[in-house]
Motif scaffolding. Structure first.
Motif, short mmCIF file in Angstrom:
data_model
loop_
_atom_site.label_atom_id
_atom_site.label_comp_id
_atom_site.label_asym_id
_atom_site.label_seq_id
_atom_site.Cartn_x
_atom_site.Cartn_y
_atom_site.Cartn_z
N THR A 132 -1.74 11.76 -10.54
CA THR A 132 -2.94 11.97 -11.35
C THR A 132 -3.31 10.66 -12.03
OG1 THR A 132 -2.33 14.28 -11.78
CG2 THR A 132 -3.97 13.29 -13.23
N LEU A 133 -4.62 10.40 -12.05
CA LEU A 133 -5.15 9.27 -12.80
C LEU A 133 -5.56 9.77 -14.17
CD1 LEU A 133 -5.81 6.22 -12.30
CD2 LEU A 133 -8.17 6.96 -11.86
N VAL A 134 -5.09 9.13 -15.22
CA VAL A 134 -5.31 9.59 -16.60
C VAL A 134 -5.99 8.50 -17.40
CG1 VAL A 134 -4.20 10.42 -18.71
CG2 VAL A 134 -3.30 11.12 -16.48
N ALA A 135 -6.93 8.88 -18.24
CA ALA A 135 -7.57 7.95 -19.17
C ALA A 135 -7.46 8.51 -20.58
CB ALA A 135 -9.04 7.73 -18.80
N SER A 136 -7.24 7.63 -21.53
CA SER A 136 -7.12 8.04 -22.93
C SER A 136 -7.92 7.10 -23.81
CB SER A 136 -5.65 8.05 -23.38
OG SER A 136 -5.07 6.77 -23.23
N THR A 137 -8.53 7.65 -24.84
CA THR A 137 -9.26 6.85 -25.83
C THR A 137 -8.53 6.90 -27.15
OG1 THR A 137 -10.64 8.73 -26.48
CG2 THR A 137 -11.45 7.33 -24.69
N SER A 138 -8.79 5.91 -27.99
CA SER A 138 -8.06 5.81 -29.25
C SER A 138 -8.91 5.12 -30.29
CB SER A 138 -6.75 5.06 -29.05
OG SER A 138 -6.13 4.75 -30.28
N SER A 139 -8.55 5.37 -31.53
CA SER A 139 -9.23 4.68 -32.63
C SER A 139 -8.76 3.24 -32.79
CB SER A 139 -8.99 5.45 -33.95
OG SER A 139 -7.62 5.64 -34.19
N ASP A 140 -7.87 2.77 -31.92
CA ASP A 140 -7.47 1.36 -31.94
C ASP A 140 -8.45 0.48 -31.17
OD1 ASP A 140 -6.97 1.91 -29.29
OD2 ASP A 140 -4.81 1.57 -29.39
N GLY A 141 -9.56 1.08 -30.68
CA GLY A 141 -10.58 0.30 -29.99
C GLY A 141 -10.31 0.04 -28.54
N THR A 142 -9.46 0.84 -27.91
CA THR A 142 -9.15 0.65 -26.50
C THR A 142 -9.31 1.95 -25.73
OG1 THR A 142 -6.78 1.12 -26.74
CG2 THR A 142 -7.49 -1.18 -27.03
N VAL A 143 -9.59 1.79 -24.44
CA VAL A 143 -9.50 2.89 -23.48
C VAL A 143 -8.44 2.48 -22.47
CG1 VAL A 143 -10.70 4.22 -21.72
CG2 VAL A 143 -11.93 3.49 -23.77
N VAL A 168 -12.94 -1.89 -26.22
CA VAL A 168 -14.32 -1.45 -26.43
C VAL A 168 -14.86 -1.92 -27.77
CG1 VAL A 168 -14.10 0.55 -24.93
CG2 VAL A 168 -13.50 0.77 -27.34
N GLY A 169 -14.14 -2.77 -28.47
CA GLY A 169 -14.63 -3.32 -29.72
C GLY A 169 -14.39 -2.42 -30.91
N THR A 170 -15.23 -2.61 -31.91
CA THR A 170 -15.03 -1.89 -33.18
C THR A 170 -15.60 -0.48 -33.14
OG1 THR A 170 -17.08 -2.84 -34.04
CG2 THR A 170 -15.04 -4.03 -34.50
N LYS A 171 -16.48 -0.16 -32.18
CA LYS A 171 -17.05 1.18 -32.07
C LYS A 171 -16.05 2.09 -31.34
CE LYS A 171 -21.05 0.44 -34.02
NZ LYS A 171 -21.48 1.14 -35.25
N VAL A 172 -15.47 3.00 -32.07
CA VAL A 172 -14.42 3.84 -31.53
C VAL A 172 -15.00 4.78 -30.47
CG1 VAL A 172 -12.72 5.63 -32.07
CG2 VAL A 172 -13.10 3.72 -33.66
N MET A 173 -14.27 4.93 -29.35
CA MET A 173 -14.63 5.89 -28.32
C MET A 173 -13.84 7.19 -28.55
SD MET A 173 -16.85 4.38 -26.32
CE MET A 173 -17.54 3.46 -27.71
N VAL A 174 -14.53 8.32 -28.51
CA VAL A 174 -13.90 9.60 -28.82
C VAL A 174 -14.01 10.60 -27.69
CG1 VAL A 174 -14.21 9.33 -31.31
CG2 VAL A 174 -16.00 10.43 -29.95
N ALA A 175 -14.63 10.24 -26.57
CA ALA A 175 -14.78 11.15 -25.43
C ALA A 175 -14.57 10.38 -24.15
CB ALA A 175 -16.15 11.82 -25.44
#
Length: 860
Positions: A132-143, A168-175
């Motif tokens: 399985t290929l998995v992706a995760s987002t975080s408030s640390d600014g990375t995917v 992804v910089g300072t804008k947090v990704m949540v989805a």
């Protein structure tokens, strides 16, 4: 082991869902996983019962995802292990494995440092039966992109390897969501969205190296959910649809397909033009040009849309490709879920189904999920509640689901005659759980525990409660972050419902017809609950609200209490099962913190937070008149727990000042005079705060538990001249963490053995057994031989990891089922014979992990 072993099996787990977006997932194995405090709770929708809680995270769980996400088109044996992903605020990711044939869970892989900060979303895309290929987002600014390799054989090792970390910089990704690139065998799409209102598309392969190819603009607020469809065939070949929802109340449907005709090479840095805005961005990947176009804009919700998810495919075509149904489910903070489908003739997306919760306490939905067959939908709400609808015929019908608290549960107590369990929590509710005695021989129709009433919905966090178990109506007292204790009595609708559920009737001469109140209404400020009388509802008094027009002070709708024949749904629980408040007890100078009622139901003891002796005094109240019966002084800091002895002669208190005190009480019986009390002992018992205490059933031993990791057992003995003394007789070996809850089992086995339940700060629960043997000088003590004994304690049992609490245990309460069985069968056995029925025991516990648990205790 002398005396036999003690085994504990969980009979009930009540818990609510965490208040985070995307905290729920319905897997192809037809089990639902949802985030519950630091754990992942798993429940069976058919039984409406939480089966287990998976513990391992060190902070709140934020997201869960099954792999594979759908069961259609996935190879593999039906008896193979199923896998579940979870991400937490501790930055860790767990892979959980479930073996259905054995009904066992295990940790397949733990990645404690997956992200530097909280994991906000996690998604997977199956590559093969075991990859399985998995992706995760975080408030640390990375995917971050991961490759998960699950074992082919049950119990094998799972590999979880990071392929790429995208900043992804300072804008947090949540989805985040993943999908294969249409008509490609090696390239994959990742869509991420977050706080900058844009959706970003990345293309890469199974070895990583994902690169941003375009960004999709249009949403005017934070992106909250993304979901790719399975590949869909259209006139241009295969296409994939991306559904996005945001806090701008809109849902956008994006179509990604190969660009028609020849196309020059495109560059993602090309300046935007009007033509690109109309047709959508174009990107180059896998040797082809791909067009992203806005397929539709779905408008219908009136508040933030927190979730959007495609209906799972139910069939595959001749090529083995899942046939995606063009149908999406959305959930919003406007308290509704909607199902959207394109019109057959025009192709315009329409809202075809709307369901929701209309209760005044509802504050919207945080997430939604489809059932694996696509004929059921599930949502979780602001208060941690679950809501499920199933399609029966042409209608969507609400279904029974588990329920529970959404904040730490601080106290609980068995009700009158032990017929139900009452709990209090920092989520500002008290909840009442009872066993549903269903008739029928069908599988799954065995008795099960459910929440059947929510007696109090308050405006402050609760700290304590006490059930009055004397004769008369069902009654309890609660204490919250206020200086007043509130008394509640059961209304008629609850009494009728309780008899229907349990099949038992009160055996103390109490008459149902004496209760003229059938329910209660919530006040505008959520503090006092007004009665509804049999002859008509009482007029609601909203003060100056009618003159001021303040929307926050609008009159709330009238409750409609009724006799229940099955467990109620969330909307009914929150609005129609309240108990009326009958008295307020004033006197304490600070917030209430501890209380208890004696076993006869005559006296109530209360205490509040304190830093001086005057404020730390214990107040006694006569239950029949609710007048002050006495004020006891001994402690200098907050009293943490109070407990009357089973014979009602003594009151034990423990405190933050590291002391315990024992008072001897003599009640005059008039109900008006002060209770005579005598301080028998004030002992500096522990090196740290004493959190817990409990009396043995014979009223001669009691145990204290402290932050110093120790449990000490004391004996209260009479010295021959009418005076009593307290002495330490034994202590358990030091534990690894603080002891926060204690409870002696309610039987004595002919005064020879005892059971002591020990709850700890780390959530573990143990049972110890004590055997009474005469001490060396017992033979010379003729007048008081029963007071001279020795108690040998030995370890019996420990609750397994996934069935015990995941955080501090706050309270333990035993239930002796012998009495209930005797009443139901009309048996006239003696009390001694009943006490020997050692297999009829249950243990209830509550803790900081938001759960209420009931264990069946088996003694062999």
């Amino acid at each position: 082991m002398l005396g036999g072993a003690v085994d504990l099996d969980v009979a009930f787990i009540g818990v609510g869902c965490n208040r985070v977006v995307g905290a729920i997932a319905w897997g192809p194995c037809n089990l639902v996983a949802f985030a519950a405090h630091h754990s992942v709770a798993v429940f069976d929708p058919k039984l409406a019962r939480v089966l287990t809680t998976l513990q391992g995270h060190k902070d709140l769980v934020n997201c869960v995802e099954w792999i594979p996400k759908h069961g259609i088109g996935n190879s593999g044996e039906t008896g193979a292990e199923k896998f579940l992903l979870s991400g937490g605020a501790d930055g860790g990711i767990f892979v959980w494995a479930y073996l259905p044939s054995e009904n066992e869970w295990r940790v397949a892989k733990e990645v404690p440092g997956a992200h530097d900060k909280a994991v906000t979303c996690i998604a997977g895309c199956q590559l093969s039966a075991n990859e399985t290929l998995v992706a995760s987002t975080s408030s640390d600014g990375t995917v971050r992109v991961w490759h998960a390799s699950v074992p082919k054989q049950a119990g094998g090792a799972c590999e979880f390897t990071m392929l790429q970390s995208i900043s992804v910089g300072t804008k947090v990704m949540v989805a985040v969501t993943l999908s294969p690139l249409p008509s490609s065998s090696s390239s994959y799409l990742i869509a991420v969205g977050g706080l900058d209102n844009h959706v970003y598309l990345y293309v890469g392969c199974t070895t990583g190296q994902f690169k941003q190819v375009c960004q999709l603009k249009g949403h005017q607020d934070w992106i909250r959910a993304l979901d790719f469809s399975c590949p869909v065939k259209d006139e241009s070949g295969l296409a994939v649809f991306l559904a996005s929802s945001a806090q701008d109340r809109m849902i956008r449907m994006w179509k990604i397909c190969a660009k028609r005709g020849s196309s020059p090479d495109v560059n993602i840095t090309t300046q935007p033009s009007l033509r690109m805005y109309i047709e959508g961005p174009v990107f180059k990947a896998d040797g082809n040009s791909w067009q992203v176009s806005l397929e539709s804009l779905l408008v219908g919700h009136e508040d933030w849309v927190y979730s959007v998810v495609w209906q799972p495919p139910q069939h595959v075509d001749t090529d083995g490709i899942p046939l995606q149904s063009m149908c999406v489910l959305s959930a919003s903070m406007d308290r509704t879920m909607m199902i959207w489908k394109p019109d057959f003739k025009s192709g315009i997306w329409m809202n075809v189904v709307t369901v929701g919760e209309l209760g005044h306490t509802a504050l919207g939905f945080y997430g939604a999920a489809w059932g694996p067959q696509g004929n059921a939908i599930l949502a979780h709400g602001y208060s941690g509640s679950l809501h499920m609808w199933a399609k029966i015929g042409d209608d969507w019908i609400p279904q029974l689901v588990p329920s529970g608290h959404s904040a730490p549960v601080v106290d609980l107590s068995w009700g009158k005659l032990d017929r139900y369990l009452l709990s209090a929590s920092h989520d500002q509710t008290t909840r009442l759980f009872a066993c549903w005695e269903r008739d029928g021989d069908e599988a799954g129709l065995r008795p099960s525990w459910h929440e059947i009433a929510r007696p109090q919905v308050h405006g402050h966090d609760f700290n304590c409660l006490a059930v009055v178990k004397g004769p008369g109506n069902h009654c309890y007292v609660s204490g919250a972050d206020e200086k007043v204790a509130r008394v509640f009595e059961a209304p008629g609708a609850f009494l009728d419902s309780l008899n229907t559920f349990t099949g038992l009737a009160d055996a103390d001469g109490f008459k149902r017809e004496d209760v003229q109140i059938i329910g209660a209404n919530m006040s505008a400020l959520g503090l006092s609950q007004k009665p509804i009388y049999t002859q008509g509802a009482a007029r609601r008094d909203v003060g100056n609200a009618e003159l001021s027009g303040d929307p926050m002070m609008e009159e709330l709708p009238e409750a409609k209490p009724m006799i229940l024949t099955e467990p109620p749904l969330e909307e009914h629980l929150a609005h129609n099962t309240l108990w009326p408040e009958t008295h307020k007890l004033y006197g304490h100078g600070n917030e209430l913190f501890a209380m208890c009622c004696n076993n006869g139901g005559q006296l109530l003891a209360t205490a509040c937070k304190a830093q001086t002796m005057n404020v730390a005094e214990i107040w006694l109240w006569y239950v029949n008149s609710w007048r002050v019966a006495g004020r006891l002084q001994s402690h200098t800091l907050t009293v943490t727990q109070l407990e009357f002895s089973p014979d009602n002669l003594f009151l034990l208190s423990v405190s933050r000042d590291r002391h315990f005190t024992v008072f001897q009480l003599k009640q005059s019986g008039t109900g008006e005079e002060e209770v005579q009390h005598k301080l028998l002992a004030r002992v500096d018992a522990h090196k740290r705060i004493i959190w817990a205490c409990s009396w043995s059933p014979c009223s001669r031993f009691f145990a204290t538990g402290s932050r110093d990791r120790s449990v000490k057992i004391w004996e209260l003995s009479e010295n021959g001249d009418g005076n009593f003394q307290v002495k330490l007789i034994t202590a358990l070996p030091l534990f690894k963490c603080s002891v926060t809850a204690l409870a002696w089992a309610p039987f004595t086995a002919s005064q020879k053995s005892y059971l002591l339940a020990v709850g700890k700060e780390d959530g573990t629960l143990e049972v110890w057994r004590g055997f009474v043997t005469p001490s060396a000088d017992a033979a010379t003590s003729e007048k008081y031989p029963q007071e001279t004994r020795k108690l040998d304690m030995s370890f019996c049992s420990r609750v397994e990891r996934f069935l015990c609490h995941g955080a501090t245990i706050h309270r333990l309460r035993w239930r002796d089922l012998s009495t209930s069985v005797t009443q139901k069968q009309g048996d006239q056995q003696s009390g001694l014979e009943i006490s020997k029925d050692l297999e009829r025991l249950q243990l209830a516990s509550c803790g900081a992990d938001h759960t209420v648990r009931i264990y069946d205790v088996h003694i062999s």
